[in-house]
Design a protein around this motif. Structure first.
Motif, PDB file in Angstrom:
ATOM      1  N   GLU A 103       9.982 -48.385  11.615  1.00  0.00           N
ATOM      2  CA  GLU A 103       9.685 -47.373  12.630  1.00  0.00           C
ATOM      3  C   GLU A 103       8.624 -46.431  12.060  1.00  0.00           C
ATOM      4  N   PRO A 104       7.523 -46.221  12.774  1.00  0.00           N
ATOM      5  CA  PRO A 104       6.517 -45.274  12.272  1.00  0.00           C
ATOM      6  C   PRO A 104       7.108 -43.866  12.213  1.00  0.00           C
ATOM      7  N   PHE A 105       6.731 -43.112  11.216  1.00  0.00           N
ATOM      8  CA  PHE A 105       7.219 -41.734  11.142  1.00  0.00           C
ATOM      9  C   PHE A 105       6.153 -40.859  10.507  1.00  0.00           C
ATOM     10  N   ASP A 106       6.229 -39.585  10.783  1.00  0.00           N
ATOM     11  CA  ASP A 106       5.420 -38.620  10.046  1.00  0.00           C
ATOM     12  C   ASP A 106       6.177 -37.308   9.933  1.00  0.00           C
ATOM     13  N   LEU A 107       5.667 -36.456   9.084  1.00  0.00           N
ATOM     14  CA  LEU A 107       6.277 -35.156   8.828  1.00  0.00           C
ATOM     15  C   LEU A 107       5.397 -34.095   9.455  1.00  0.00           C
ATOM     16  N   ARG A 108       5.952 -33.326  10.402  1.00  0.00           N
ATOM     17  CA  ARG A 108       5.211 -32.225  11.026  1.00  0.00           C
ATOM     18  C   ARG A 108       5.656 -30.919  10.376  1.00  0.00           C
ATOM     19  N   ILE A 109       4.693 -30.151   9.890  1.00  0.00           N
ATOM     20  CA  ILE A 109       4.983 -28.847   9.293  1.00  0.00           C
ATOM     21  C   ILE A 109       4.227 -27.787  10.086  1.00  0.00           C
ATOM     22  N   LEU A 110       4.933 -26.757  10.519  1.00  0.00           N
ATOM     23  CA  LEU A 110       4.318 -25.676  11.292  1.00  0.00           C
ATOM     24  C   LEU A 110       4.145 -24.452  10.398  1.00  0.00           C
ATOM     25  N   LEU A 111       2.919 -23.966  10.333  1.00  0.00           N
ATOM     26  CA  LEU A 111       2.595 -22.775   9.541  1.00  0.00           C
ATOM     27  C   LEU A 111       2.065 -21.684  10.473  1.00  0.00           C
ATOM     28  N   GLN A 112       2.409 -20.436  10.166  1.00  0.00           N
ATOM     29  CA  GLN A 112       1.817 -19.296  10.871  1.00  0.00           C
ATOM     30  C   GLN A 112       1.523 -18.193   9.860  1.00  0.00           C
ATOM     31  N   LYS A 113       0.585 -17.334  10.237  1.00  0.00           N
ATOM     32  CA  LYS A 113       0.315 -16.152   9.403  1.00  0.00           C
ATOM     33  C   LYS A 113       1.388 -15.092   9.663  1.00  0.00           C
ATOM     34  N   ASN A 114       1.694 -14.296   8.633  1.00  0.00           N
ATOM     35  CA  ASN A 114       2.620 -13.174   8.820  1.00  0.00           C
ATOM     36  C   ASN A 114       1.852 -11.854   8.874  1.00  0.00           C
ATOM     37  N   GLU A 115       2.572 -10.750   8.817  1.00  0.00           N
ATOM     38  CA  GLU A 115       1.956  -9.433   8.959  1.00  0.00           C
ATOM     39  C   GLU A 115       1.113  -9.041   7.743  1.00  0.00           C
ATOM     40  N   LYS A 116       1.179  -9.837   6.674  1.00  0.00           N
ATOM     41  CA  LYS A 116       0.356  -9.577   5.488  1.00  0.00           C
ATOM     42  C   LYS A 116      -0.780 -10.587   5.346  1.00  0.00           C
ATOM     43  N   ASN A 117      -1.041 -11.338   6.412  1.00  0.00           N
ATOM     44  CA  ASN A 117      -2.099 -12.353   6.400  1.00  0.00           C
ATOM     45  C   ASN A 117      -1.772 -13.514   5.458  1.00  0.00           C
ATOM     46  N   GLN A 118      -0.483 -13.704   5.209  1.00  0.00           N
ATOM     47  CA  GLN A 118      -0.056 -14.804   4.343  1.00  0.00           C
ATOM     48  C   GLN A 118       0.450 -15.955   5.198  1.00  0.00           C
ATOM     49  N   TRP A 119       0.174 -17.178   4.756  1.00  0.00           N
ATOM     50  CA  TRP A 119       0.665 -18.352   5.477  1.00  0.00           C
ATOM     51  C   TRP A 119       2.148 -18.549   5.187  1.00  0.00           C
ATOM     52  N   MET A 120       2.931 -18.721   6.264  1.00  0.00           N
ATOM     53  CA  MET A 120       4.368 -18.933   6.143  1.00  0.00           C
ATOM     54  C   MET A 120       4.730 -20.285   6.757  1.00  0.00           C
ATOM     55  N   GLU A 121       5.554 -21.045   6.075  1.00  0.00           N
ATOM     56  CA  GLU A 121       6.070 -22.265   6.700  1.00  0.00           C
ATOM     57  C   GLU A 121       7.201 -21.879   7.645  1.00  0.00           C
ATOM     58  N   ARG A 122       7.032 -22.155   8.941  1.00  0.00           N
ATOM     59  CA  ARG A 122       8.051 -21.801   9.928  1.00  0.00           C
ATOM     60  C   ARG A 122       9.088 -22.898  10.089  1.00  0.00           C
ATOM     61  N   GLY A 123       8.709 -24.113   9.792  1.00  0.00           N
ATOM     62  CA  GLY A 123       9.666 -25.201   9.940  1.00  0.00           C
ATOM     63  C   GLY A 123       8.997 -26.540   9.726  1.00  0.00           C
ATOM     64  N   ARG A 124       9.823 -27.560   9.572  1.00  0.00           N
ATOM     65  CA  ARG A 124       9.301 -28.915   9.415  1.00  0.00           C
ATOM     66  C   ARG A 124      10.325 -29.908   9.950  1.00  0.00           C
ATOM     67  N   GLY A 125       9.847 -31.037  10.354  1.00  0.00           N
ATOM     68  CA  GLY A 125      10.744 -32.068  10.865  1.00  0.00           C
ATOM     69  C   GLY A 125      10.053 -33.420  10.874  1.00  0.00           C
ATOM     70  N   ILE A 126      10.859 -34.446  10.925  1.00  0.00           N
ATOM     71  CA  ILE A 126      10.345 -35.816  10.944  1.00  0.00           C
ATOM     72  C   ILE A 126      10.282 -36.315  12.382  1.00  0.00           C
ATOM     73  N   ARG A 127       9.198 -36.958  12.728  1.00  0.00           N
ATOM     74  CA  ARG A 127       9.081 -37.617  14.022  1.00  0.00           C
ATOM     75  C   ARG A 127       9.067 -39.126  13.772  1.00  0.00           C
ATOM     76  N   THR A 128       9.967 -39.833  14.413  1.00  0.00           N
ATOM     77  CA  THR A 128       9.975 -41.288  14.260  1.00  0.00           C
ATOM     78  C   THR A 128       9.674 -41.943  15.596  1.00  0.00           C
ATOM     79  N   GLY A 129       8.877 -42.999  15.550  1.00  0.00           N
ATOM     80  CA  GLY A 129       8.544 -43.742  16.753  1.00  0.00           C
ATOM     81  C   GLY A 129       9.436 -44.960  16.916  1.00  0.00           C
ATOM     82  N   GLN A 130       9.150 -45.745  17.948  1.00  0.00           N
ATOM     83  CA  GLN A 130       9.915 -46.968  18.200  1.00  0.00           C
ATOM     84  C   GLN A 130       9.617 -48.017  17.132  1.00  0.00           C
ATOM     85  N   LYS A 131      10.592 -48.901  16.893  1.00  0.00           N
ATOM     86  CA  LYS A 131      10.398 -49.978  15.922  1.00  0.00           C
ATOM     87  C   LYS A 131       9.146 -50.780  16.276  1.00  0.00           C
TER      88      LYS A 131
END
Length: 356
Positions: free
Chosen positions: A215-243
């Motif tokens: 099954e194809p898969f990839d890792l999605r990571i979401l980043l946003q800036k915070n109030e100090k202009n620093q990059w923050m990882e907000r979350g991550r998850g795996i997406r899997t496709g059909q076999k």
């Protein structure tokens, strides 16, 4: 301070914008939402809806140009010069966008592939403009992926494979894989030319980015800036496709799985060494992208992991979706909703110091 939430239509991103607007009161800010076609450049006004925080509802209104704009417009598979684009460009000159977005995948690849600390993570990518271009790469590699330069959500991605009968073209749509066999090169070229007439395409070698069940898969990571202009990882998850599928995007029928569950099912896939490489990318890529392009507020980074443990940067999106984070880590959504105001506060302070 007025924060403008801009989407391609009045209904697009409506739930997301409402959740953002509900948090505005705690920042002592006002919120409006609008689509770019309702920007009046002559009057320097925008027609849309303002958020009534007492009743938590949107009210039709006309307002001055917002102090800051959170741009969530998606432009589809083409980037033509239109009146709407002209209005967006005008607004960029007359307001402050939280993020100014990335150019197309080709320009991003051409620049970042030369970075000494990132180049190893980009798969070979070429721009293709004719069926002969694509045939040449297919002859050399046997299996190739072609994808639209301005695509998102897995739309318009095809796998081309050489076989005894000619060329097999495969794609995934709403979780179902579709195959089309071309036994004649002229038929294949005609189909490719039709595709290239509509969109600009890129070509990459096919990488086996699949788990043990193919099954194809990839890792999605979401980043946003915070109030100090620093990059923050907000979350991550795996997406899997059909076999045996082509893509794992949720929009094409993929499934969201938490990283912990994925590792339990595929314990060899994300090793300590792999995680160290991911951390290296997260430390390096956002800062370098912002150094060579324009200001960014958020990024979605899609990472592929092949069966040898090699990490590949498959896509970088400056207007990322949040479906996977919302499904797997809903507790982080409050931080995501607050982030546009926190970063606006940072920009307000620092743009003032810079005299902008």
């Amino acid at each position: 301070m007025l924060i403008g939430l801009m989407a391609a239509s009045d209904t697009h991103e409506n739930n997301y914008f409402t959740e953002i607007a509900k948090t505005a009161k705690s920042f002592n800010m006002k919120v409006c939402k609008f689509s770019p076609e309702n920007i009046d450049m002559d009057l320097k006004k925008v027609r849309g809806e303002r958020f009534d925080d007492e009743n938590e509802t949107w009210i039709a209104a006309s307002f001055d140009i917002p102090d800051f704009v959170y741009d969530r417009c998606f432009h589809g598979l083409v980037r033509e010069s239109t009146e709407t684009r002209h209005k967006i460009d005008w607004l960029k000159d007359n307001s402050n966008f939280l993020g100014l977005g990335l150019p197309g995948k080709w320009e991003v690849y051409q620049i970042l592939k030369n970075h000494p600390h990132l180049q190893a993570f980009f798969p070979e990518t070429v721009q293709v403009t004719t069926p002969e271009d694509i045939n040449g790469h297919l002859e050399r590699l046997d299996k190739i992926i072609i994808k639209p330069e301005f695509g998102a959500g897995g739309t318009g991605i095809y796998l081309l494979s050489k076989n005894e009968d000619g060329t097999l073209v495969s794609m995934t749509k709403k979780g179902t894989k579709y195959d089309r066999q071309f036994s004649s090169k002229s038929q294949l070229n005609k189909w490719l030319q039709h595709l290239l007439n509509r969109y600009r395409y890129l070509c990459q070698p096919y990488l086996e980015l699949c788990n043990q069940n193919n099954e194809p898969f990839d890792l999605r990571i979401l980043l946003q800036k915070n109030e100090k202009n620093q990059w923050m990882e907000r979350g991550r998850g795996i997406r899997t496709g059909q076999k045996d599928g082509i893509t794992s995007n949720l929009a094409t029928g993929g499934e969201a799985i938490s990283l912990d569950n994925f590792i339990k099912r595929n314990p060899e896939t994300i090793s300590i060494a792999v995680e160290q490489k991911i951390q290296h990318i997260l430390r390096t890529l956002p800062a370098e992208a912002e150094a060579v392009f324009e200001r960014l507020f958020e990024l979605g980074i899609d990472i592929g992991i092949d069966k040898k443990g090699q990490i590949w940067i498959m896509d970088i999106n400056s207007k990322p979706g949040r479906k996977i984070i919302q499904a797997l880590q809903p507790e982080t959504m409050n931080d995501i909703h607050r982030a546009p105001f926190q970063y606006s506060q940072y920009l307000a302070e620092h743009l003032q110091k810079a005299g902008e």
